[in-house]
Design a protein around this motif. Structure first.
Motif, mmCIF file in Angstrom:
data_model
loop_
_atom_site.group_PDB
_atom_site.id
_atom_site.type_symbol
_atom_site.label_atom_id
_atom_site.label_comp_id
_atom_site.label_asym_id
_atom_site.label_seq_id
_atom_site.Cartn_x
_atom_site.Cartn_y
_atom_site.Cartn_z
ATOM 1 N N VAL A 49 16.425 -28.510 -29.428
ATOM 2 C CA VAL A 49 17.833 -28.117 -29.385
ATOM 3 C C VAL A 49 18.498 -28.501 -30.705
ATOM 4 N N GLN A 50 18.064 -29.655 -31.252
ATOM 5 C CA GLN A 50 18.615 -30.048 -32.562
ATOM 6 C C GLN A 50 18.245 -28.999 -33.611
ATOM 7 N N LYS A 51 17.018 -28.492 -33.491
ATOM 8 C CA LYS A 51 16.579 -27.431 -34.412
ATOM 9 C C LYS A 51 17.498 -26.208 -34.267
ATOM 10 N N LEU A 52 17.802 -25.864 -33.028
ATOM 11 C CA LEU A 52 18.708 -24.732 -32.799
ATOM 12 C C LEU A 52 20.060 -24.984 -33.452
ATOM 13 N N GLN A 53 20.536 -26.220 -33.248
ATOM 14 C CA GLN A 53 21.842 -26.585 -33.802
ATOM 15 C C GLN A 53 21.827 -26.467 -35.329
ATOM 16 N N GLN A 54 20.716 -26.916 -35.947
ATOM 17 C CA GLN A 54 20.606 -26.822 -37.410
ATOM 18 C C GLN A 54 20.637 -25.359 -37.866
ATOM 19 N N LEU A 55 19.928 -24.514 -37.110
ATOM 20 C CA LEU A 55 19.914 -23.089 -37.477
ATOM 21 C C LEU A 55 21.305 -22.491 -37.362
ATOM 22 N N ILE A 56 22.008 -22.871 -36.307
ATOM 23 C CA ILE A 56 23.364 -22.354 -36.098
ATOM 24 C C ILE A 56 24.256 -22.760 -37.270
ATOM 25 N N GLU A 57 24.143 -24.037 -37.671
ATOM 26 C CA GLU A 57 25.004 -24.516 -38.768
ATOM 27 C C GLU A 57 24.591 -23.903 -40.101
ATOM 28 N N ALA A 58 23.268 -23.857 -40.359
ATOM 29 C CA ALA A 58 22.799 -23.351 -41.656
ATOM 30 C C ALA A 58 23.204 -21.894 -41.855
ATOM 31 N N SER A 59 23.214 -21.114 -40.788
ATOM 32 C CA SER A 59 23.541 -19.691 -40.930
ATOM 33 C C SER A 59 24.941 -19.380 -40.457
ATOM 34 N N ASP A 60 25.690 -20.428 -40.118
ATOM 35 C CA ASP A 60 27.075 -20.261 -39.719
ATOM 36 C C ASP A 60 27.201 -19.246 -38.576
ATOM 37 N N LEU A 61 26.342 -19.388 -37.575
ATOM 38 C CA LEU A 61 26.383 -18.455 -36.438
ATOM 39 C C LEU A 61 27.543 -18.803 -35.521
ATOM 40 N N SER A 62 28.151 -17.767 -34.950
ATOM 41 C CA SER A 62 29.320 -17.988 -34.081
ATOM 42 C C SER A 62 28.881 -18.380 -32.684
#
Ligand SMILES: C[S@@+](CC[C@H](N)C(=O)[O-])C[C@H]1O[C@@H](n2cnc3c(N)ncnc32)[C@H](O)[C@@H]1O
Length: 296
Positions: free
Chosen positions: A26-39
């Protein structure tokens, strides 16, 4: 934003449903969300029970928004309306390894080489992108739905850990963007005189959504039902209207190198995309690939 029919859009709260062992993912998901600025905002729910089909159905009924599920094999799925789907690129291994112009209509239509640059402007689960990249071509995957984009980004990271998939993964670039906006930005950059090689593509590939019954024979009402992946997509994305189709096709043609082509995937009996006749077309009983050339 013009895509009023697609759900969901910003800001959205979504839930990652995980068993305790997969919390690091889930942390990995969170990192991806932040790195790509996903809404997307993740809200984590830990489920102690096995994520059986029944359990997934219960979760789907309980939560009204689409849910992410990470199972004990670390696969990320999207659960919506009781259907759970994942890109599951591994399942395409045989197709990817043996893909060629004889076996893949898509490759007959796209005519790629290992020097080609492809823009997959409607990436979805990335399945067609994998076939395109199997030729050695570089493929940029554009996906406007942040849920789908996250699925793709996560899958790419997961598969990059498999030695025999690394080269293929290195040829894929996933971007969460609306392809019309993306191509418009490229066009502005070209007008400003920026380097053309990074702003144009040999092939722009479009596989837009189409009405759910498009595979059915119009006369009998019988025919191929859409698969599980498309059923799930129909809950979160809508087909473009005529003006969107025309805009996409014009922008795509403008994004090509001279001699490049736009290739559009359609159900075999579907009307022409943007009401435009293609320069060439390939089809089987189920599918059609229409190609529009940039003859400049
Ligand atoms: C039919 S699916 C594509 C399936 C894909 N070819 C595959 O192999 O998995 C269409 C996808 O394109 C996305 N999409 C539709 N219009 C788009 C646009 N203008 N920009 C970016 N993505 C778009 C939708 O969200 C959906 O995920």
């Amino acid at each position: 934003m013009s895509h009023t029919t697609d759900v969901p859009y910003v800001p959205v709260v979504h839930s990652a449903v995980v068993s305790a062992e997969v919390v690091p993912m889930v942390q990995k998901l969170q990192q991806l969300i932040e790195a790509s600025d996903l809404s997307l905002i993740l809200q984590v729910i830990t489920v102690d029970k096995k994520l059986s089909q029944k359990m997934r159905q219960q979760l789907s009924d309980q939560y009204q928004t689409p849910l992410f599920i990470i199972d004990d094999k670390l696969q990320l799925s999207l659960l919506t309306h009781q259907i759970s789907v994942a890109p599951d690129w591994k399942s395409l291994q045989r197709r990817v390894v043996s893909a060629g112009r004889k076996s893949e209509l898509l490759l007959q239509a796209c005519k790629l080489t290992d020097k080609s640059q492809v823009l997959d402007a409607t990436a979805g689960f990335g399945h067609d992108s994998l076939i395109l990249a199997s030729t050695g071509a570089q493929v940029t995957l554009l996906e406007r739905n942040p849920l789908m984009a996250l699925l793709l980004m996560y899958e790419q990271q997961l598969m990059t850990q498999q030695a025999n998939w690394q080269k293929l993964m290195a040829r894929l670039k996933v971007i969460c963007a609306d392809s019309a906006q993306f191509m418009e930005t490229l066009s502005f950059a070209r007008q400003k005189g920026q380097a053309l090689n990074t702003l144009t593509y040999d092939v722009v590939y479009l596989d837009p959504m189409f009405p759910e019954n498009s595979y059915e024979n119009m006369a009998t009402g019988k025919g191929a039902k859409v698969g599980k992946h498309m059923q799930a997509l129909h809950h979160i994305a809508q087909p473009p209207d005529l003006s969107e189709e025309q805009k996409l096709l014009n922008l795509a043609l403008n994004t090509l190198v001279p001699g490049g082509r736009v290739v559009v995937k359609r159900p075999a009996a579907a009307p022409l995309f943007a009401q435009s006749s293609p320069d060439e077309s390939w089809h089987n009983d189920v599918l059609r690939f229409d190609a529009y050339f940039n003859l400049a």
